[in-house]
Write a protein that holds these residues in place. Structure first.
Motif, PDB file in Angstrom:
ATOM      1  N   GLY A   1       0.802  -1.214   0.000  1.00 37.61           N
ATOM      2  CA  GLY A   1       0.000   0.000   0.000  1.00 37.61           C
ATOM      3  C   GLY A   1       0.831   1.259   0.000  1.00 37.61           C
ATOM      4  O   GLY A   1       0.370   2.325  -0.417  1.00 37.61           O
ATOM      5  N   ALA A   2       2.073   1.165   0.477  1.00 33.60           N
ATOM      6  CA  ALA A   2       2.931   2.343   0.522  1.00 33.60           C
ATOM      7  C   ALA A   2       3.474   2.717  -0.841  1.00 33.60           C
ATOM      8  O   ALA A   2       3.923   3.842  -1.047  1.00 33.60           O
ATOM      9  CB  ALA A   2       4.099   2.102   1.486  1.00 33.60           C
ATOM     10  N   ILE A   3       3.444   1.779  -1.796  1.00 36.55           N
ATOM     11  CA  ILE A   3       3.987   2.079  -3.123  1.00 36.55           C
ATOM     12  C   ILE A   3       3.188   3.163  -3.832  1.00 36.55           C
ATOM     13  O   ILE A   3       3.757   4.158  -4.287  1.00 36.55           O
ATOM     14  CB  ILE A   3       4.067   0.789  -3.964  1.00 36.55           C
ATOM     15  N   PRO A   4       1.836   3.071  -3.936  1.00 37.71           N
ATOM     16  CA  PRO A   4       1.105   4.190  -4.533  1.00 37.71           C
ATOM     17  C   PRO A   4       1.188   5.457  -3.717  1.00 37.71           C
ATOM     18  O   PRO A   4       1.135   6.565  -4.240  1.00 37.71           O
ATOM     19  CB  PRO A   4      -0.342   3.679  -4.615  1.00 37.71           C
ATOM     20  N   ALA A   5       1.320   5.306  -2.369  1.00 38.31           N
ATOM     21  CA  ALA A   5       1.478   6.501  -1.546  1.00 38.31           C
ATOM     22  C   ALA A   5       2.760   7.233  -1.888  1.00 38.31           C
ATOM     23  O   ALA A   5       2.818   8.456  -1.898  1.00 38.31           O
ATOM     24  CB  ALA A   5       1.485   6.107  -0.061  1.00 38.31           C
ATOM     25  N   ALA A   6       3.832   6.459  -2.191  1.00 38.80           N
ATOM     26  CA  ALA A   6       5.083   7.085  -2.605  1.00 38.80           C
ATOM     27  C   ALA A   6       4.897   7.816  -3.924  1.00 38.80           C
ATOM     28  O   ALA A   6       5.467   8.886  -4.152  1.00 38.80           O
ATOM     29  CB  ALA A   6       6.166   6.027  -2.737  1.00 38.80           C
ATOM     30  N   GLY A   7       4.060   7.238  -4.796  1.00 35.41           N
ATOM     31  CA  GLY A   7       3.765   7.931  -6.049  1.00 35.41           C
ATOM     32  C   GLY A   7       3.047   9.231  -5.813  1.00 35.41           C
ATOM     33  O   GLY A   7       3.324  10.247  -6.450  1.00 35.41           O
ATOM     34  N   ASP A   8       2.105   9.224  -4.848  1.00 35.93           N
ATOM     35  CA  ASP A   8       1.409  10.462  -4.507  1.00 35.93           C
ATOM     36  C   ASP A   8       2.375  11.506  -3.984  1.00 35.93           C
ATOM     37  O   ASP A   8       2.305  12.681  -4.326  1.00 35.93           O
ATOM     38  CB  ASP A   8       0.354  10.188  -3.415  1.00 35.93           C
TER      39      ASP A   8
ATOM     40  N   GLY B   1       5.507  11.752  -4.593  1.00 36.86           N
ATOM     41  CA  GLY B   1       6.331  12.269  -5.674  1.00 36.86           C
ATOM     42  C   GLY B   1       5.571  13.263  -6.522  1.00 36.86           C
ATOM     43  O   GLY B   1       6.123  14.239  -7.020  1.00 36.86           O
ATOM     44  N   ALA B   2       4.295  13.015  -6.708  1.00 35.74           N
ATOM     45  CA  ALA B   2       3.503  13.932  -7.521  1.00 35.74           C
ATOM     46  C   ALA B   2       3.209  15.216  -6.777  1.00 35.74           C
ATOM     47  O   ALA B   2       2.868  16.222  -7.378  1.00 35.74           O
ATOM     48  CB  ALA B   2       2.188  13.256  -7.918  1.00 35.74           C
ATOM     49  N   GLY B   3       3.320  15.180  -5.438  1.00 37.38           N
ATOM     50  CA  GLY B   3       3.120  16.390  -4.651  1.00 37.38           C
ATOM     51  C   GLY B   3       1.674  16.753  -4.427  1.00 37.38           C
ATOM     52  O   GLY B   3       1.377  17.825  -3.927  1.00 37.38           O
ATOM     53  N   GLU B   4       0.738  15.875  -4.789  1.00 39.24           N
ATOM     54  CA  GLU B   4      -0.676  16.195  -4.627  1.00 39.24           C
ATOM     55  C   GLU B   4      -1.451  14.956  -4.205  1.00 39.24           C
ATOM     56  O   GLU B   4      -1.365  13.919  -4.872  1.00 39.24           O
ATOM     57  CB  GLU B   4      -1.251  16.744  -5.931  1.00 39.24           C
ATOM     58  N   PRO B   5      -2.218  15.007  -3.113  1.00 38.92           N
ATOM     59  CA  PRO B   5      -3.026  13.848  -2.705  1.00 38.92           C
ATOM     60  C   PRO B   5      -4.033  13.484  -3.793  1.00 38.92           C
ATOM     61  O   PRO B   5      -4.565  14.354  -4.486  1.00 38.92           O
ATOM     62  CB  PRO B   5      -3.736  14.353  -1.447  1.00 38.92           C
TER      63      PRO B   5
ATOM     64  N   MET C   1       0.471   5.848   6.030  1.00 37.20           N
ATOM     65  CA  MET C   1      -0.770   6.571   5.780  1.00 37.20           C
ATOM     66  C   MET C   1      -0.716   7.251   4.411  1.00 37.20           C
ATOM     67  O   MET C   1       0.241   7.962   4.108  1.00 37.20           O
ATOM     68  CB  MET C   1      -0.999   7.621   6.869  1.00 37.20           C
ATOM     69  N   PRO C   2      -1.716   7.046   3.555  1.00 41.25           N
ATOM     70  CA  PRO C   2      -1.713   7.702   2.250  1.00 41.25           C
ATOM     71  C   PRO C   2      -1.710   9.220   2.404  1.00 41.25           C
ATOM     72  O   PRO C   2      -2.327   9.752   3.344  1.00 41.25           O
ATOM     73  CB  PRO C   2      -3.024   7.220   1.609  1.00 41.25           C
ATOM     74  N   PRO C   3      -1.058   9.936   1.508  1.00 37.14           N
ATOM     75  CA  PRO C   3      -1.061  11.397   1.592  1.00 37.14           C
ATOM     76  C   PRO C   3      -2.463  11.993   1.594  1.00 37.14           C
ATOM     77  O   PRO C   3      -2.701  13.018   2.226  1.00 37.14           O
ATOM     78  CB  PRO C   3      -0.284  11.815   0.333  1.00 37.14           C
ATOM     79  N   SER C   4      -3.390  11.350   0.882  1.00 35.47           N
ATOM     80  CA  SER C   4      -4.760  11.868   0.846  1.00 35.47           C
ATOM     81  C   SER C   4      -5.406  11.827   2.229  1.00 35.47           C
ATOM     82  O   SER C   4      -6.087  12.778   2.640  1.00 35.47           O
ATOM     83  CB  SER C   4      -5.598  11.077  -0.160  1.00 35.47           C
ATOM     84  N   LEU C   5      -5.178  10.737   2.974  1.00 38.01           N
ATOM     85  CA  LEU C   5      -5.760  10.626   4.308  1.00 38.01           C
ATOM     86  C   LEU C   5      -5.086  11.596   5.273  1.00 38.01           C
ATOM     87  O   LEU C   5      -5.756  12.233   6.097  1.00 38.01           O
ATOM     88  CB  LEU C   5      -5.634   9.190   4.819  1.00 38.01           C
ATOM     89  N   ARG C   6      -3.770  11.720   5.184  1.00 33.55           N
ATOM     90  CA  ARG C   6      -3.068  12.670   6.049  1.00 33.55           C
ATOM     91  C   ARG C   6      -3.540  14.099   5.766  1.00 33.55           C
ATOM     92  O   ARG C   6      -3.737  14.891   6.694  1.00 33.55           O
ATOM     93  CB  ARG C   6      -1.558  12.567   5.826  1.00 33.55           C
ATOM     94  N   ALA C   7      -3.734  14.413   4.486  1.00 33.17           N
ATOM     95  CA  ALA C   7      -4.206  15.757   4.125  1.00 33.17           C
ATOM     96  C   ALA C   7      -5.604  16.006   4.676  1.00 33.17           C
ATOM     97  O   ALA C   7      -5.908  17.103   5.155  1.00 33.17           O
ATOM     98  CB  ALA C   7      -4.193  15.925   2.605  1.00 33.17           C
ATOM     99  N   LEU C   8      -6.469  14.981   4.624  1.00 30.48           N
ATOM    100  CA  LEU C   8      -7.836  15.148   5.137  1.00 30.48           C
ATOM    101  C   LEU C   8      -7.824  15.333   6.653  1.00 30.48           C
ATOM    102  O   LEU C   8      -8.546  16.190   7.187  1.00 30.48           O
ATOM    103  CB  LEU C   8      -8.685  13.938   4.756  1.00 30.48           C
TER     104      LEU C   8
END
Length: 299
Positions: free
Chosen positions: A77-84, A86-90, A277-284
């Motif tokens: 699950g951390a692999i797509p989170a790393a992609g997020d 890198g992209a700098g946006e949740p 934790m996915p960047p999207s969840l941390r951002a929320l």
């Protein structure tokens, strides 16, 4: 077969307690679940499950494999989170759960603001007055108002929900205005049915706190239903201050015992893990904490 999927199927079987439960949770056929389990047992080189009279149980090898599968899935699950990152946006889908009154009165506004800031995130808001099981229902974040968190729950406090007693002018004209907390026991109090026997706790200096058992001819598991009944003159209700204040200002409700403070409840964001934790969840989480802090005077 896909070993990551096999690991996910095995973890789901262990959490749901049956192959049928796992098949339902994963939207997969029972036969496919059986095949993935066989793949997992072949990979582990051991039998992972044994049957009891009512449900499946883990073997000793199954216990060890379950822990390792959870670690594997967390890393995957951390692999797509790393992609997020890198992209700098949740981005991606988040499933959020909360009670109906909170969704209608506050959270819908907060989530709309979050989506304007992070347009690549998709939110699925699940409205349910019951406490949901985050794992079984695949919920990323649940917002709950309570002072009774379970010991093992991972939670971040967003703020406090302050409440007040209120009733319609017509009810008070017919039944009188309570002069002290003990008077509530003689009134028709509209109680929240999930609390069982309702005890309303109030405090005032210098007297301190007092707990008053209350009851009435209407209970509900939905706060908004009790509020609507109070507006119609059905009795005295205990409601969140931020919901009641506009109705008091409009003359539809009157605050009861305003010199007494009702016990505040914590508003918590609950999630399953602090790791990976996915960047999207941390951002929320960060957005909601800031949103409720900025509106702290209203709650």
């Amino acid at each position: 077969m896909d070993r990551i999927t096999s690991a996910n199927v095995f973890v789901t079987i262990a959490e749901r307690g049956s192959l049928a439960g796992a098949a339902e949770a994963l939207d997969m056929s029972r036969a496919m679940v059986t095949r993935y389990l066989a793949e997992m047992e072949e990979w582990a080189g051991a039998r992972l499950l044994h049957r009891t009279t009512r449900r499946l149980g883990l073997t000793a090898a199954g216990e060890v494999t379950l822990a390792r599968c959870r670690e594997l899935l967390a890393l995957a699950g951390a692999i797509p989170a790393a992609g997020d990152a890198g992209a700098g946006e949740p981005r991606g889908l988040l499933r959020v759960a909360c009670a109906q009154f909170l969704a209608q009165t506050a959270l819908a506004e907060a989530l709309a603001g979050f989506l304007r800031r992070y347009p690549r995130v998709t939110l699925d808001l699940q409205v349910d007055n019951r406490a949901v099981n985050l794992v079984e229902q695949r919920i990323d974040l649940a917002i709950r108002i309570t002072n009774a968190l379970e010991p093992n729950q991972i939670a971040r406090k967003l703020g406090e929900c302050r409440s007040m007693l209120c009733a319609a002018p017509a009810y008070l004209a017919a039944h009188g205005l309570p002069a002290a907390p003990q008077d509530l026991a003689r009134h028709n109090c509209l109680a929240y049915s999930y609390f069982g026997k309702s005890v309303w706790e109030l405090a005032r200096a210098p007297e301190g706190g007092v707990a008053v058992p209350v009851g009435g001819n209407l209970t509900s598991n939905e706060s908004m239903a009790l509020l609507a009944a109070a507006v119609q003159g059905a009795g005295i209700a205990l409601q969140p201050r931020f919901v009641v204040q506009p109705l008091v200002a409009a003359g539809q409700l009157v605050e009861v015992l305003p010199e007494w403070q009702v016990q505040a409840l914590g508003m918590h964001a609950i999630y399953t893990s602090r790791q990976h934790m996915p960047p999207s969840l941390r951002a929320l989480l960060d957005y909601l904490a800031d949103w409720f802090t900025r509106r702290g005077a209203e709650f």
